[in-house]
Motif scaffolding. Structure first.
Motif: not given
Length: 170
Positions: A22-33, A155-164, A166-169
């Motif tokens: 789970w920690l690695d999942f979230h680390r990778v999620t940030l990289a994807m953002k 969650g913050h990164a989701d909103l930042l990326r969408e603002r930059i 429009g990428t979501t999900g």
């Protein structure tokens, strides 16, 4: 579409595998953002009055990795990365961007801190402890805290990326 692979954590595994996955999942999620962004995009501010940026968030997570795995768990005297004058026992910084800061450099520093964290944890038991606020803190607790820290900031990164762009999900 992302070129970064993010495996789903196993649905039925032992405790350590579950926590580390789970920690690695979230680390990778940030990289994807942060994927496919240039420095200007990654330095774009969220919404006033916040000065939150994706590059700052990556820098912050490098500081968080350093703090919990190197300072707290391993007992290293590792100074803050982005503000060497900051109190190493104070809150994790990194959010503020120095002039010329780049996303690429922030990602490299963050990945280096993740690698060091893995080294420190590799042969240690979940019940092994470091010191935090003059108390013992277990590796198990640190893993859970880090999962929570990444989940909140992703969650913050989701909103930042969408603002930059429009990428979501992701």
């Amino acid at each position: 579409m992302s070129t970064i692979e993010r495996p789903l954590p196993p649905l039925n595994a032992d405790e350590r595998t579950t926590l580390e996955s789970w920690l690695d999942f979230h680390r990778v999620t940030l990289a994807m953002k942060c994927e496919d962004l240039d420095d200007e995009q990654a330095a774009a501010l969220s919404v006033p009055p916040s000065g939150f940026t994706l590059t700052g968030l990556v820098q912050h997570m490098a500081e968080v990795e350093r703090n919990w795995f190197r300072r707290v768990f391993a007992g290293e005297q590792a100074p803050p990365i982005y503000d060497p004058q900051a109190d190493p026992d104070g809150p994790d910084g990194g959010f503020k961007l120095a002039e010329g800061a780049t996303l690429r450099e922030a990602l490299a520093t963050w990945q280096a801190e993740i690698a060091r964290a893995r080294e420190h944890c590799a042969n240690r038991a979940l019940a092994d402890t470091g010191r935090f606020m003059d108390q013992d803190v277990s590796l198990r607790w640190i893993y859970v805290h880090m999962i929570e820290e990444y989940a909140r900031h992703n969650g913050h990164a989701d909103l930042l990326r969408e603002r930059i762009d429009g990428t979501t999900g992701v």
